[in-house]
Design a protein around this motif. Structure first.
Motif, PDB file in Angstrom:
ATOM      1  N   VAL A 144       0.977  -1.176  -0.165  1.00 24.91           N
ATOM      2  CA  VAL A 144      -0.192   0.069  -0.033  1.00 24.91           C
ATOM      3  C   VAL A 144       0.862   1.329  -0.002  1.00 24.91           C
ATOM      4  CG1 VAL A 144      -1.671   1.206   1.234  1.00 24.91           C
ATOM      5  CG2 VAL A 144      -1.832  -1.277   1.219  1.00 24.91           C
ATOM      6  N   LEU A 145       1.000   2.047  -1.035  1.00 22.04           N
ATOM      7  CA  LEU A 145       1.824   3.113  -1.222  1.00 22.04           C
ATOM      8  C   LEU A 145       0.965   4.511  -0.955  1.00 22.04           C
ATOM      9  CD1 LEU A 145       3.539   1.602  -4.415  1.00 22.04           C
ATOM     10  CD2 LEU A 145       4.392   1.618  -2.010  1.00 22.04           C
ATOM     11  N   ARG A 146      -0.110   4.533  -0.868  1.00 23.50           N
ATOM     12  CA  ARG A 146      -0.849   5.833  -0.511  1.00 23.50           C
ATOM     13  C   ARG A 146      -1.921   5.721   0.462  1.00 23.50           C
ATOM     14  NH1 ARG A 146      -3.527   9.548  -5.119  1.00 23.50           N
ATOM     15  NH2 ARG A 146      -4.322  11.193  -3.879  1.00 23.50           N
ATOM     16  N   TRP A 147      -2.255   6.830   0.901  1.00 19.50           N
ATOM     17  CA  TRP A 147      -3.494   6.613   2.053  1.00 19.50           C
ATOM     18  C   TRP A 147      -4.440   7.944   1.731  1.00 19.50           C
ATOM     19  CZ3 TRP A 147      -4.467   2.165   4.248  1.00 19.50           C
ATOM     20  CH2 TRP A 147      -3.223   1.150   4.645  1.00 19.50           C
ATOM     21  N   MET A 148      -5.759   7.791   2.022  1.00 24.31           N
ATOM     22  CA  MET A 148      -6.534   8.845   2.128  1.00 24.31           C
ATOM     23  C   MET A 148      -7.290   9.192   3.504  1.00 24.31           C
ATOM     24  SD  MET A 148      -9.632   9.909  -0.551  1.00 24.31           S
ATOM     25  CE  MET A 148      -8.584  10.738  -1.827  1.00 24.31           C
ATOM     26  N   THR A 149      -7.563  10.347   3.815  1.00 29.11           N
ATOM     27  CA  THR A 149      -8.489  10.379   5.030  1.00 29.11           C
ATOM     28  C   THR A 149      -9.912  10.920   4.588  1.00 29.11           C
ATOM     29  OG1 THR A 149      -7.561  12.412   5.637  1.00 29.11           O
ATOM     30  CG2 THR A 149      -6.377  10.677   6.542  1.00 29.11           C
ATOM     31  N   ASP A 150     -10.807  10.924   5.752  1.00 28.72           N
ATOM     32  CA  ASP A 150     -11.867  11.660   5.465  1.00 28.72           C
ATOM     33  C   ASP A 150     -11.997  12.934   6.177  1.00 28.72           C
ATOM     34  OD1 ASP A 150     -12.318  11.064   8.227  1.00 28.72           O
ATOM     35  OD2 ASP A 150     -13.740   9.497   7.934  1.00 28.72           O
ATOM     36  N   ALA A 151     -13.184  13.492   6.387  1.00 29.31           N
ATOM     37  CA  ALA A 151     -13.171  14.968   6.799  1.00 29.31           C
ATOM     38  C   ALA A 151     -13.070  14.998   8.282  1.00 29.31           C
ATOM     39  CB  ALA A 151     -14.611  15.439   6.462  1.00 29.31           C
ATOM     40  N   GLN A 152     -12.983  13.797   8.776  1.00 27.78           N
ATOM     41  CA  GLN A 152     -12.946  13.566  10.344  1.00 27.78           C
ATOM     42  C   GLN A 152     -11.457  13.120  10.589  1.00 27.78           C
ATOM     43  OE1 GLN A 152     -15.785  12.090   8.960  1.00 27.78           O
ATOM     44  NE2 GLN A 152     -16.688  14.074   9.225  1.00 27.78           N
ATOM     45  N   HIS A 153     -10.646  13.175   9.568  1.00 27.62           N
ATOM     46  CA  HIS A 153      -9.267  12.826   9.627  1.00 27.62           C
ATOM     47  C   HIS A 153      -8.774  11.599   9.957  1.00 27.62           C
ATOM     48  CE1 HIS A 153      -9.635  17.286   9.783  1.00 27.62           C
ATOM     49  NE2 HIS A 153     -10.170  17.257  10.730  1.00 27.62           N
ATOM     50  N   ARG A 154      -9.960  10.634   9.657  1.00 26.59           N
ATOM     51  CA  ARG A 154      -9.603   9.118   9.834  1.00 26.59           C
ATOM     52  C   ARG A 154      -8.930   8.410   8.653  1.00 26.59           C
ATOM     53  NH1 ARG A 154     -15.471   8.777  12.732  1.00 26.59           N
ATOM     54  NH2 ARG A 154     -15.766   9.459  10.599  1.00 26.59           N
ATOM     55  N   VAL A 155      -7.992   7.624   8.797  1.00 25.26           N
ATOM     56  CA  VAL A 155      -7.638   6.836   7.504  1.00 25.26           C
ATOM     57  C   VAL A 155      -8.701   5.898   6.852  1.00 25.26           C
ATOM     58  CG1 VAL A 155      -5.634   5.705   6.411  1.00 25.26           C
ATOM     59  CG2 VAL A 155      -5.429   7.136   8.033  1.00 25.26           C
ATOM     60  N   ARG A 156      -9.117   6.152   5.574  1.00 20.78           N
ATOM     61  CA  ARG A 156     -10.270   5.417   5.322  1.00 20.78           C
ATOM     62  C   ARG A 156     -10.116   4.861   3.760  1.00 20.78           C
ATOM     63  NH1 ARG A 156     -15.009   7.149   6.472  1.00 20.78           N
ATOM     64  NH2 ARG A 156     -15.742   5.206   5.558  1.00 20.78           N
ATOM     65  N   ILE A 157      -9.061   5.115   3.008  1.00 16.74           N
ATOM     66  CA  ILE A 157      -8.798   4.676   1.750  1.00 16.74           C
ATOM     67  C   ILE A 157      -7.154   4.409   1.221  1.00 16.74           C
ATOM     68  CG2 ILE A 157      -9.002   5.099  -0.827  1.00 16.74           C
ATOM     69  CD1 ILE A 157     -11.640   4.658   0.475  1.00 16.74           C
ATOM     70  N   GLY A 158      -6.892   3.114   0.883  1.00 18.38           N
ATOM     71  CA  GLY A 158      -5.579   3.009   0.465  1.00 18.38           C
ATOM     72  C   GLY A 158      -5.393   2.498  -0.763  1.00 18.38           C
ATOM     73  N   TRP A 159      -4.271   2.707  -1.748  1.00 20.17           N
ATOM     74  CA  TRP A 159      -3.955   2.216  -2.713  1.00 20.17           C
ATOM     75  C   TRP A 159      -3.013   1.214  -2.790  1.00 20.17           C
ATOM     76  CZ3 TRP A 159      -5.711   7.164  -1.844  1.00 20.17           C
ATOM     77  CH2 TRP A 159      -6.688   7.540  -2.737  1.00 20.17           C
ATOM     78  N   ARG A 160      -3.258   0.061  -3.189  1.00 20.61           N
ATOM     79  CA  ARG A 160      -2.308  -1.223  -3.179  1.00 20.61           C
ATOM     80  C   ARG A 160      -1.727  -1.714  -4.667  1.00 20.61           C
ATOM     81  NH1 ARG A 160      -3.845  -5.585   0.870  1.00 20.61           N
ATOM     82  NH2 ARG A 160      -5.573  -6.165  -0.828  1.00 20.61           N
ATOM     83  N   GLN A 161      -0.528  -1.867  -4.848  1.00 22.95           N
ATOM     84  CA  GLN A 161      -0.227  -2.339  -6.092  1.00 22.95           C
ATOM     85  C   GLN A 161       0.288  -3.816  -6.037  1.00 22.95           C
ATOM     86  OE1 GLN A 161       2.579   0.558  -7.678  1.00 22.95           O
ATOM     87  NE2 GLN A 161       1.062   1.547  -8.944  1.00 22.95           N
TER      88      GLN A 161
END
Length: 672
Positions: free
Chosen positions: A214-231
């Motif tokens: 997993v090389l990248r992460w994304m948070t939601d508007a409440q600052h919780r990690v919610r999305i990841g990109w895995r190659q």
């Protein structure tokens, strides 16, 4: 937020700076950095062509940003290939030199992390065993230049030597002291964890662990990690979880041509609704995805028929909630509101377009309370201006600075879109730049863009303007495979290097001749990166069509490029998707490589390449030059020390334009 953005009186554009003159260019820059010069004129008052140097200067300032309290400005000043970070009070008149660029270090991006702290993302040229590469680092500094802190130290100082680190995941608008960033926890591994980073002291606490591949992460508007990109090999998996951090699962598994078919944008206030870009009627549109569902079913939120949406995220002032995307490329023709779904911000964008008509306007920065904002505006023959917007009883836009001096903008001619039909019936768009006063056929420079998954846009292009100032018509072609024109148009260019993509360029030249725009015996082809490849391939495939070819940082050997890209994370999958398979398509790749067809190139060739290019190695031009000489070809090869893959304005660009001017004068003839 509605009280800050409710529709009120129309915006007033203040063309006279008045007391706001302190915000002008001279106040933002070190004194005397750009002396004012009058536009050159002859005895009759007619303007004379500007010297090469006028087209090679970088913008005076870029990335102008407003502090969260709305009281300070910061931006990057550029001069002759060197950049500096400066700041100043919005209502003051004394700029401060915050940080000066060091050799081998480029300041790529700046952001305010609070009213008294700036973050700077840098690219550092490093030579590791077996490879030279650019590494991304993050540092912070106060707007007065004090308190400089390297936030992502190398392994020798307790950090990591991973190539990409310190990417900002969330600025945490409610917290002036911390941000969320990606930081590899293991020195020799690229996978990042998400940490809560102290921007003053550099200490951090891990808030989400690293996961393999997993090389990248994304948070939601409440600052919780919610999305990841895995190659995984050539497959991209987009992972998601519930707001409580549980039930991680694969939302989409994408591979091959469809690897970018779904692109997460972020979250609004609802933590269960993810917003993504996906296809709608052959164009990219914005969809809502309900993460309650085990198998996501996107629901259309916003589309623009005939245009692809996408671009930088636009967040609601003082919040991490996604409010829209800042349209890029061709979609900018639709106006500032095209990719905005937040109603108050959409209304503001429409007011800005009304105040600055027939422009490409972008909301770029807000104060946390939304009462002040910045707008970047360009279009026509104006390459770029920054405006300060203010909300209240008398909303107004005030000109802050022009990115280029008036002596240059007075000579710009701009470009206009044109269309032609390729040999297989596909409609192709191009952009035409004509020399002042040109009415009939003359010399033409056919210019394919780089990428190739990119596009030539409507914005002023100083390379095209320079050529037009020397009397040459320029035709920038958005061949199949270009972005912004729908999914089928984009996919039509995958693995078609040297084939239909090249045919589109030949058809563009024929169209220009048929329209009376070009003398068929005075056509050159020129480009950078992929455009340089296309220039060389055009000279090899249709040598009778062109008088000469110019390649800047161009590709000459496709198998060699694939091998080089495979040394980097994701490089093999990206090149396999765009170009082909190193082993499975080896013979086809060789046939589509200009290096292997040097003996067919009978026209003069100019090769210019940066010695420090990490994307397309300088060896691609060196080998091409040797092959041309060995086959009796006419070649001029210039290697620029200290230059990478991107344009370096200032001295390197002056050299490139000057060499190019002499080359075209000799082989294409003087422009009118």
């Amino acid at each position: 937020m509605s009280r800050f953005f409710s529709c009120g009186p129309s915006l007033t554009r203040r063309d006279s700076l008045g007391r706001m003159a302190a915000l002008g260019v001279a106040a933002m820059l070190p004194p005397g950095l750009w002396p004012t010069r009058a536009v050159a004129a002859d005895a009759t008052g007619a303007m004379q062509p500007l010297p090469v140097a006028a087209f090679a200067e970088p913008p005076r300032m870029s990335q102008l940003a407003l502090s969260p309290d709305g009281r300070q400005l910061a931006g990057l000043v550029h001069l002759d290939g060197v950049s500096a970070l400066v700041s100043r009070p919005v209502d003051g008149d004394r700029p401060v030199l915050v940080l000066r660029q060091l050799p081998g270090v480029a300041m790529a991006h700046i952001a305010w992390s609070g009213p008294d702290r700036l973050l700077v993302q840098t690219r550092v040229l490093m030579r590791r065993p077996g490879v030279s590469r650019e590494e991304w680092r993050l540092l912070s500094v106060r707007p007065d230049g004090s308190g400089l802190k390297l936030l992502t130290p190398p392994a020798s100082q307790g950090g990591s030597d991973a190539q990409i680190q310190g990417r900002i995941v969330d600025l945490l608008p409610e917290d002036d002291r911390h941000v969320l960033v990606e930081r590899p926890p293991v020195p020799d591994r690229p996978e990042p964890a998400v940490v809560r980073l102290d921007v003053v002291e550099g200490g951090f606490v891990e808030v989400h662990p690293a996961q393999r591949q997993v090389l990248r992460w994304m948070t939601d508007a409440q600052h919780r990690v919610r999305i990841g990109w895995r190659q995984v090999d050539g497959r991209l998996e987009i992972l998601g979880c519930d707001p409580d951090g549980g039930r991680w699962r694969t939302l989409w598994a994408l591979e091959g041509a469809e690897v970018d078919a779904v692109q997460p944008l972020g979250f609004g206030d609802d933590p269960w609704t993810l917003r993504v870009l996906a296809e709608h009627q052959d164009h990219m549109a914005v969809f809502d995805v309900d993460l309650h569902e085990e198998t996501p079913q996107p629901r259309l939120l916003q589309a623009q028929p005939g245009f692809d949406l996408g671009g930088e995220p636009l967040h609601r002032p003082g919040s991490s909630a996604l409010a829209g995307v800042l349209s890029s490329g061709r979609a900018r023709r639709l106006g500032a509101a095209a990719g905005v779904w937040d109603a108050p911000l959409q209304a503001l964008a429409r007011e800005i377009d009304a105040a600055l008509p027939e422009r490409f306007n972008r909301l770029t920065s807000f104060s946390a309370d939304g009462l002040r904002y910045l707008v970047h505006s360009s279009g026509g023959t104006q390459p770029g201006e920054y405006y300060l917007g203010e909300r209240g009883d008398a909303p107004a836009l005030t000109l802050l600075l022009q990115q280029y001096p008036a002596r240059l903008t007075a000579h710009l001619v701009g470009k206009r879109p044109v269309e032609f039909v390729a040999r297989d019936g596909l409609r192709i768009e191009a952009l035409l730049t004509r020399p002042p006063g040109r009415t009939g056929p003359g010399s033409l420079v056919l210019m394919p863009h780089g990428g190739p998954q990119a596009e030539s846009g409507d914005e002023i292009d100083l390379w095209s303007e320079f050529l037009a100032s020397r009397g040459h018509t320029v035709l920038e072609v958005n061949f199949r495979g270009s972005t912004g024109r729908g999914r089928s148009f984009l996919l039509a260019g995958l693995r078609r290097w040297g084939r239909e993509m090249q045919d589109d360029l030949s058809d563009a030249a024929d169209w220009a001749v048929a329209q009376g725009l070009a003398d068929p015996h005075r056509i050159a082809i020129a480009g950078a990166s992929y455009g340089g490849y296309a220039a060389l391939m055009g000279a090899a495939q249709t040598p009778q069509r062109y008088r000469c070819a110019i390649s800047f940082a161009g590709v000459s050997d496709l198998p060699g490029l694939i091998l080089h890209a495979s040394r980097f994370i994701g490089g093999e999958a990206a090149t396999e998707r765009m170009i082909g398979r190193y082993w499975g398509d080896r013979e086809a790749l060789r046939q589509a490589s200009p290096l292997r067809q040097a003996d067919r190139i009978r026209v003069p060739v100019l090769l210019v390449h940066g010695a420090d290019d990490r994307v397309v190695p300088a060896s691609q031009s060196r080998d091409m030059a040797e092959a041309l000489r060995a086959s009796g070809g006419r070649v001029q090869h210039v290697e620029q020390p200290g230059v990478g893959h991107q344009w370096v304005m200032g001295r390197p660009m002056r050299q490139f334009l000057a060499v190019q001017e002499a080359f075209l004068a000799e082989h294409l003839g003087p422009g009118s």
